[in-house]
Design an enzyme around this catalytic site. Sequence first.
Site, mmCIF file in Angstrom:
data_model
loop_
_atom_site.group_PDB
_atom_site.id
_atom_site.type_symbol
_atom_site.label_atom_id
_atom_site.label_comp_id
_atom_site.label_asym_id
_atom_site.label_seq_id
_atom_site.Cartn_x
_atom_site.Cartn_y
_atom_site.Cartn_z
ATOM 1 N N CYS A 66 0.896 -1.263 0.013
ATOM 2 C CA CYS A 66 -0.148 -0.143 0.174
ATOM 3 C C CYS A 66 0.865 1.244 0.042
ATOM 4 O O CYS A 66 1.599 1.449 0.910
ATOM 5 C CB CYS A 66 -0.845 -0.044 1.161
ATOM 6 S SG CYS A 66 -1.754 1.446 1.419
ATOM 7 N N CYS A 69 0.544 3.167 3.348
ATOM 8 C CA CYS A 69 0.938 2.869 4.810
ATOM 9 C C CYS A 69 2.287 3.338 5.152
ATOM 10 O O CYS A 69 3.058 3.715 4.443
ATOM 11 C CB CYS A 69 1.077 1.145 4.644
ATOM 12 S SG CYS A 69 -0.511 0.203 4.833
ATOM 13 N N HIS A 129 -4.174 0.370 7.946
ATOM 14 C CA HIS A 129 -4.572 0.024 6.960
ATOM 15 C C HIS A 129 -6.100 -0.303 6.639
ATOM 16 O O HIS A 129 -6.885 -0.417 5.748
ATOM 17 C CB HIS A 129 -3.607 -0.753 5.977
ATOM 18 C CG HIS A 129 -4.041 -1.111 4.713
ATOM 19 N ND1 HIS A 129 -3.586 -0.421 3.857
ATOM 20 C CD2 HIS A 129 -4.854 -2.371 4.122
ATOM 21 C CE1 HIS A 129 -4.219 -0.766 2.506
ATOM 22 N NE2 HIS A 129 -4.767 -2.236 2.668
ATOM 23 N N ASN A 169 -13.514 10.021 -0.931
ATOM 24 C CA ASN A 169 -14.299 8.954 -1.694
ATOM 25 C C ASN A 169 -14.028 7.528 -1.167
ATOM 26 O O ASN A 169 -12.951 7.212 -1.152
ATOM 27 C CB ASN A 169 -13.563 8.942 -3.039
ATOM 28 C CG ASN A 169 -14.245 9.339 -4.400
ATOM 29 O OD1 ASN A 169 -15.568 9.468 -4.104
ATOM 30 N ND2 ASN A 169 -14.006 9.126 -5.494
ATOM 31 N N SER A 177 -9.486 3.805 -5.193
ATOM 32 C CA SER A 177 -8.616 2.429 -5.615
ATOM 33 C C SER A 177 -7.794 1.791 -4.379
ATOM 34 O O SER A 177 -7.159 1.008 -4.714
ATOM 35 C CB SER A 177 -7.412 3.108 -6.600
ATOM 36 O OG SER A 177 -7.097 4.385 -5.856
ATOM 37 N N HIS A 180 -7.262 1.940 2.150
ATOM 38 C CA HIS A 180 -6.484 2.776 3.171
ATOM 39 C C HIS A 180 -7.499 4.004 3.556
ATOM 40 O O HIS A 180 -7.658 4.760 2.569
ATOM 41 C CB HIS A 180 -4.882 3.105 2.906
ATOM 42 C CG HIS A 180 -4.152 3.442 4.215
ATOM 43 N ND1 HIS A 180 -3.313 2.807 4.600
ATOM 44 C CD2 HIS A 180 -4.346 4.359 4.911
ATOM 45 C CE1 HIS A 180 -2.787 3.470 5.869
ATOM 46 N NE2 HIS A 180 -3.419 4.457 5.984
ATOM 47 N N HIS A 182 -8.367 7.243 3.865
ATOM 48 C CA HIS A 182 -7.717 8.598 3.289
ATOM 49 C C HIS A 182 -8.713 9.474 2.662
ATOM 50 O O HIS A 182 -10.006 8.934 2.079
ATOM 51 C CB HIS A 182 -6.218 8.334 2.425
ATOM 52 C CG HIS A 182 -6.871 7.867 0.932
ATOM 53 N ND1 HIS A 182 -7.215 6.660 1.021
ATOM 54 C CD2 HIS A 182 -6.775 8.704 -0.099
ATOM 55 C CE1 HIS A 182 -7.520 6.386 -0.355
ATOM 56 N NE2 HIS A 182 -7.294 7.621 -0.980
ATOM 57 N N GLN A 184 -8.963 13.634 0.165
ATOM 58 C CA GLN A 184 -8.197 14.448 -0.672
ATOM 59 C C GLN A 184 -8.427 15.886 -0.317
ATOM 60 O O GLN A 184 -9.545 16.240 0.223
ATOM 61 C CB GLN A 184 -8.288 13.987 -1.932
ATOM 62 C CG GLN A 184 -7.857 12.596 -2.248
ATOM 63 C CD GLN A 184 -7.894 12.416 -4.006
ATOM 64 O OE1 GLN A 184 -7.585 13.166 -4.540
ATOM 65 N NE2 GLN A 184 -8.828 11.477 -4.323
HETATM 66 ZN ZN LIG Z 1 -2.250 1.142 3.547
#
Ligand SMILES: [Zn+2]
Length: 356
Positions: A66, A69, A129, A169, A177, A180, A182, A184
């Site tokens: 990833c 990570c 993760h 998203n 995609s 993990h 996250h 933006q």
């Molecule tokens: Zn990750």
Amino acid sequence: MFAVLQLVRKKRLQMNMFDLKQHPHRRYNPLTGEWVLVSPHRTNRPWQGQVEEVASEAEPEFDPNCYLCPGNTRVGGVRNPKYTSTFVFENDFAALRPDTPEARVDEGGLLVAEAERGICRVVCFSPRHDLTLARMSVEQIREVVDTWVAQYQELGAESFINWVQIFENRGALMGASNPHPHGQIWANSHPPNELRKEDSAQREYHASHSSCLLCDYLALELKSRERVVSENGFVYAIVPFWAVWPFEIIVVSKQHATGLDDLHVGLRPAFADILKRVTEGYDRLFKVSFPYSMGLHQRPTDGSLHPEWHLHAHFYPPLLRSATIRKFMVGYELLATPQRDITPEAAASSLREVMY
Ligand SMILES: [Zn+2]
Ligand SMILES: [Zn+2]
Ligand SMILES: [Zn+2]
């Protein structure tokens, strides 16, 4: 004969009485000035709550492949620090760049283009993760909120940045995609479409009513409570009256705040708490890690105070009736007006059962 006539008359009377639960109608979105078509007669059956279990593979706490990570190397060779809370970095594949030269193309008002300067960043919510906002604690989400505030202020302080769009998203169904946790941030000079609409709507409402559009809207929603799905006394999650997506939610604070940074610091845990309740409730609805696009809408960072702006968050989830049946914006919706069958009130009632 008399009885038949009476029946006909009664039926005619029923037909004439407009009912938001029965009759096709359109609803107005005062934030965007757009309409949504609602067709409740197509789903007069009660919600069955069918649930299909979708086997989801458990993610590992750390994935060596990833790029988000801690300690891993991203495409382009940069190595992530061994971060322990949130972590922000410039997007390696940024859609906007700060060094774009100023320019404008205009051919007869028909072929028009403008250079757009901006900055795109990625915000990792957690080093883990396998977490999602729904699985993080309120304290951990509070750290994400603090990071959003710091980023909003830092990016907004740049002279060429007038709009800071923070968003997430979530889920492969939304095109994310990487699992993990996250989000933006895209920050730029010119008003993005949705923000431009909401900016003028709030400005016009403020000018004509001498009050705030979302403060007034929240007061109305709290009177009926028909569409309120979760609350903690400070921040409310509501299926908006004009919702387009089946289980769409708007998160609004009771305190009038123009941005997250304007929200009383003591209320940040309340904001984090609602994000937790909403995402956790979503996961319970169809027993799946619920996909969505979520984003904060805040005042432009052009240096003005913008008292007309009221901070809020939108959740736009694509799922319709189960973990696999999604809503598509196609056909009439793409060419004419968005449409929904299940009413926002019915969606709110389903959500209330799973959101605490
Ligand atoms: Zn990750
Ligand atoms: Zn307000
Ligand atoms: Zn908005």
